[in-house]
Design an enzyme around this catalytic site. Structure first.
Site, PDB file in Angstrom:
ATOM      1  N   GLU A   1       0.827  -1.202   0.000  1.00  0.00           N
ATOM      2  CA  GLU A   1       0.000   0.000   0.000  1.00  0.00           C
ATOM      3  C   GLU A   1       0.866   1.259   0.000  1.00  0.00           C
ATOM      4  O   GLU A   1       1.952   1.287   0.580  1.00  0.00           O
ATOM      5  CB  GLU A   1      -0.917  -0.002   1.227  1.00  0.00           C
ATOM      6  CG  GLU A   1      -1.888  -1.185   1.179  1.00  0.00           C
ATOM      7  CD  GLU A   1      -2.975  -1.118   2.239  1.00  0.00           C
ATOM      8  OE1 GLU A   1      -4.151  -1.293   1.872  1.00  0.00           O
ATOM      9  OE2 GLU A   1      -2.667  -0.901   3.425  1.00  0.00           O
TER      10      GLU A   1
ATOM     11  N   CYS B   1       3.366   8.692   1.125  1.00  0.00           N
ATOM     12  CA  CYS B   1       3.905   7.767   2.123  1.00  0.00           C
ATOM     13  C   CYS B   1       4.200   6.443   1.411  1.00  0.00           C
ATOM     14  O   CYS B   1       3.292   5.761   0.943  1.00  0.00           O
ATOM     15  CB  CYS B   1       2.875   7.598   3.234  1.00  0.00           C
ATOM     16  SG  CYS B   1       3.421   6.487   4.520  1.00  0.00           S
TER      17      CYS B   1
ATOM     18  N   CYS C   1       6.879  -6.853   7.268  1.00  0.00           N
ATOM     19  CA  CYS C   1       7.991  -6.303   8.064  1.00  0.00           C
ATOM     20  C   CYS C   1       8.551  -7.420   8.920  1.00  0.00           C
ATOM     21  O   CYS C   1       7.802  -8.279   9.390  1.00  0.00           O
ATOM     22  CB  CYS C   1       7.470  -5.162   8.959  1.00  0.00           C
ATOM     23  SG  CYS C   1       8.774  -4.216   9.778  1.00  0.00           S
TER      24      CYS C   1
ATOM     25  N   CYS D   1       6.372  -4.576  16.030  1.00  0.00           N
ATOM     26  CA  CYS D   1       5.944  -3.557  16.994  1.00  0.00           C
ATOM     27  C   CYS D   1       4.486  -3.842  17.337  1.00  0.00           C
ATOM     28  O   CYS D   1       3.658  -4.056  16.441  1.00  0.00           O
ATOM     29  CB  CYS D   1       6.123  -2.164  16.405  1.00  0.00           C
ATOM     30  SG  CYS D   1       7.831  -1.876  15.889  1.00  0.00           S
TER      31      CYS D   1
ATOM     32  N   CYS E   1       1.370  -1.980  15.735  1.00  0.00           N
ATOM     33  CA  CYS E   1       1.420  -1.689  14.289  1.00  0.00           C
ATOM     34  C   CYS E   1       0.820  -2.845  13.484  1.00  0.00           C
ATOM     35  O   CYS E   1       1.216  -4.000  13.651  1.00  0.00           O
ATOM     36  CB  CYS E   1       2.874  -1.462  13.874  1.00  0.00           C
ATOM     37  SG  CYS E   1       3.084  -1.286  12.091  1.00  0.00           S
TER      38      CYS E   1
ATOM     39  N   CYS F   1      -1.274   6.123   9.830  1.00  0.00           N
ATOM     40  CA  CYS F   1      -0.020   5.517  10.306  1.00  0.00           C
ATOM     41  C   CYS F   1      -0.287   4.181  10.960  1.00  0.00           C
ATOM     42  O   CYS F   1      -1.126   4.075  11.853  1.00  0.00           O
ATOM     43  CB  CYS F   1       0.620   6.371  11.393  1.00  0.00           C
ATOM     44  SG  CYS F   1       1.098   7.986  10.907  1.00  0.00           S
TER      45      CYS F   1
HETATM   46  N1  SAH Z   1       9.163   0.872   9.965  1.00  0.00           N
HETATM   47  C1  SAH Z   1       9.431   2.254  10.046  1.00  0.00           C
HETATM   48  C2  SAH Z   1       8.613   3.031   9.066  1.00  0.00           C
HETATM   49  C3  SAH Z   1       7.112   2.988   9.325  1.00  0.00           C
HETATM   50  S1  SAH Z   1       6.661   4.605   9.762  1.00  0.00           S
HETATM   51  C4  SAH Z   1       9.232   2.757  11.443  1.00  0.00           C
HETATM   52  O1  SAH Z   1       8.695   2.001  12.248  1.00  0.00           O
HETATM   53  O2  SAH Z   1       9.643   3.872  11.737  1.00  0.00           O
HETATM   54  C5  SAH Z   1       5.107   4.456  10.430  1.00  0.00           C
HETATM   55  C6  SAH Z   1       5.013   5.202  11.760  1.00  0.00           C
HETATM   56  O3  SAH Z   1       3.727   4.943  12.313  1.00  0.00           O
HETATM   57  C7  SAH Z   1       6.027   4.692  12.771  1.00  0.00           C
HETATM   58  O4  SAH Z   1       6.436   5.720  13.633  1.00  0.00           O
HETATM   59  C8  SAH Z   1       5.202   3.683  13.523  1.00  0.00           C
HETATM   60  O5  SAH Z   1       5.752   3.388  14.762  1.00  0.00           O
HETATM   61  C9  SAH Z   1       3.882   4.391  13.604  1.00  0.00           C
HETATM   62  N2  SAH Z   1       2.756   3.484  13.856  1.00  0.00           N
HETATM   63  C10 SAH Z   1       2.698   2.156  13.690  1.00  0.00           C
HETATM   64  N3  SAH Z   1       1.487   1.682  14.048  1.00  0.00           N
HETATM   65  C11 SAH Z   1       0.757   2.745  14.431  1.00  0.00           C
HETATM   66  C12 SAH Z   1      -0.583   2.891  14.884  1.00  0.00           C
HETATM   67  N4  SAH Z   1      -1.395   1.861  14.964  1.00  0.00           N
HETATM   68  N5  SAH Z   1      -1.010   4.132  15.185  1.00  0.00           N
HETATM   69  C13 SAH Z   1      -0.179   5.196  15.057  1.00  0.00           C
HETATM   70  N6  SAH Z   1       1.099   5.118  14.635  1.00  0.00           N
HETATM   71  C14 SAH Z   1       1.558   3.897  14.323  1.00  0.00           C
HETATM   72 FE1  SF4 Z   2       7.684  -2.574  11.090  1.00  0.00          FE
HETATM   73 FE2  SF4 Z   2       5.444  -1.384  11.910  1.00  0.00          FE
HETATM   74 FE3  SF4 Z   2       7.491  -1.617  13.583  1.00  0.00          FE
HETATM   75 FE4  SF4 Z   2       7.676   0.102  11.534  1.00  0.00          FE
HETATM   76  S1  SF4 Z   2       6.248   0.230  13.249  1.00  0.00           S
HETATM   77  S2  SF4 Z   2       9.231  -1.375  12.198  1.00  0.00           S
HETATM   78  S3  SF4 Z   2       6.493  -1.031   9.964  1.00  0.00           S
HETATM   79  S4  SF4 Z   2       6.320  -3.312  12.685  1.00  0.00           S
END
Ligand code: SAH
Ligand code: SF4
Length: 402
Positions: free
Chosen positions: A121, A134, A141, A145, A148, A381
């Protein structure tokens, strides 16, 4: 409400009709010259044609060699036989009530056509004075996290540099950013005036960009080349969950803006939320950030901090955040948690977020709260995910042999 558009796949598909043709979208200029030399062009002509091709691909957004009118017909034909200017197929496009747009893109590997395609996406977020794309770096991944959605999809594979660039090229085409293009007439917003629809790129889609370092470097170097897509490095941001050893090389070799997904101020909590913290804890991460090449008050690092109710959102957390970041030229981006099916967290209340932001602001940090965009179409995000699943090695091998 959102709308899903159906596409005429015949016109938007870039299938590998002749499977072994090589893709040109991903090659640096020297590699482009070398590829032309490989099909028999002598050095001077290869240099000239490479410059022309570069302009057609990145400035004019052309995907058909036949349209390259300043290249002789015979050469155009040879190019078409040897090479591809492939773009992703648009599986779906959704437009949110707030104008945010999300595409599901499908990629086939032209070098390995027997393998099933992968889907990712890409999201476009229009604002009054800017339009941000974006971009995804991986299908799924490797990291997990806990807040996420992407983290629930195991890594299928890295995207190639061409596939990362393909997202930018396809979005520019759909948004009418190439010469002669037209803006979509379906209610989605684009910034006003003469400006480009896409002014900024953030590597904040699916995947961890620093775990696909070489392809991300290659794609961003091409995206920022002045005689091509010409996106300023100050308008490209790479976000990482904290792959410490790659942070310094990224600054030195790519030179774009840095964002760090911090999300917690204590190692015990960050270990749970962002498990890569077990490998590279907060102290090491912040050391790497302080040493990021080019960091200054004019080029600040952004710390992303997701607001999770009763988890990381207390006044004490805010004060510790300020203490930890002392002396780092930084912005703090507070992101209200975006829920997804099956997620175990709730978003902090708006009063709590305001109080948290207030403490951070009073310490002298700009700390905009990121307004969630495109939640109705799962484009915000951390909400991105695709259905693509990883094949076992045996299945992959069998398909390639077939
Ligand atoms: N993998 C990289 C790039 C993804 S950026 C990273 O983790 O930085 C996407 C951003 O959205 C990251 O800061 C991530 O931590 C945040 N994110 C992930 N899940 C989210 C959620 N459910 N609500 C808000 N932010 C979220
Ligand atoms: Fe991967 Fe989501 Fe963690 Fe970013 S926030 S490193 S996309 S699992």
């Amino acid at each position: 409400m959102s709308i899903a558009l159906d596409f005429d796949h015949a016109t938007h598909t870039a299938r590998a009709a002749a499977p072994r043709r090589r893709s040109l979208v991903r090659l640096s200029k020297p590699d482009l010259r070398a590829a032309l030399a490989d099909i028999g062009l002598e050095a001077r002509e290869a240099k000239l044609r490479a410059a022309q091709l570069w302009n057609w691909i990145y400035v004019n957004g052309v995907t058909d060699f036949a349209r390259m009118t300043n290249i002789q017909k015979g050469v155009r034909q040879a190019l078409g036989e040897a090479f591809l200017l492939d773009r992703p197929e648009i599986v779906s496009e959704q437009v949110s009530v707030d104008g945010t747009r999300k595409w599901l893109f499908r990629f086939r590997d032209p070098q390995r056509p027997a393998l099933p395609p992968v889907e990712i996406e890409t999201v476009y977020i229009p604002e009054a004075d800017r339009g941000t794309l974006c971009v995804s770096s991986q299908v799924g991944c490797t990291l997990t996290c806990s807040f996420c959605h992407t983290g629930t999809q195991t890594l299928v594979r890295n995207l190639t540099a061409g596939e990362i660039l393909g997202q930018v090229l396809m979005a520019r085409e759909r948004l009418g950013d190439f010469p002669g293009g037209s803006r979509p007439a379906d209610g989605g917003l684009v910034p006003g005036g003469e400006s480009r629809a896409i002014t900024n790129v953030v590597m904040m889609g699916m995947g961890e960009p620093l775990y696909n370092y070489d392809n991300v470097r290659q794609a961003l170097t091409i995206a920022s080349a002045e005689d091509g897509l010409s996106l300023s490095k100050r308008r490209i941001t790479l976000s990482t969950s904290g792959v410490v050893p790659q942070i310094e090389p990224a600054g030195r070799e790519i030179g774009v803006m840095l964002a760090i997904s911090l999300h917690a101020v204590r190692d015990d909590l960050r270990d749970m939320l962002v498990p890569i913290n077990k490998k590279w804890p907060i102290k090491e991460l912040l050391q790497a950030v302080r040493a990021y090449p080019g960091l200054s008050n004019a080029r600040r690092v952004t710390f992303e901090y997701v607001m999770l109710r009763d988890i990381n959102d207390s006044d004490a957390d805010a004060r510790e955040l300020v203490r930890l970041l002392a002396g780092i030229p930084a912005k703090i981006n507070l992101i209200p948690f975006n829920p997804w099916p099956g997620s175990n967290y709730a978003c902090s209340s708006s009063e709590r977020i305001e109080k948290f932001a207030d403490i951070v602001n009073r310490a002298g940090y700009a700390s905009p709260v990121r307004t969630p965009r495109g939640r109705d179409i799962f484009a915000a995000c951390g909400q991105l995910k695709s259905e693509t699943e990883r094949l076992s090695k045996a299945d992959r091998d069998a398909l390639e042999r077939a």
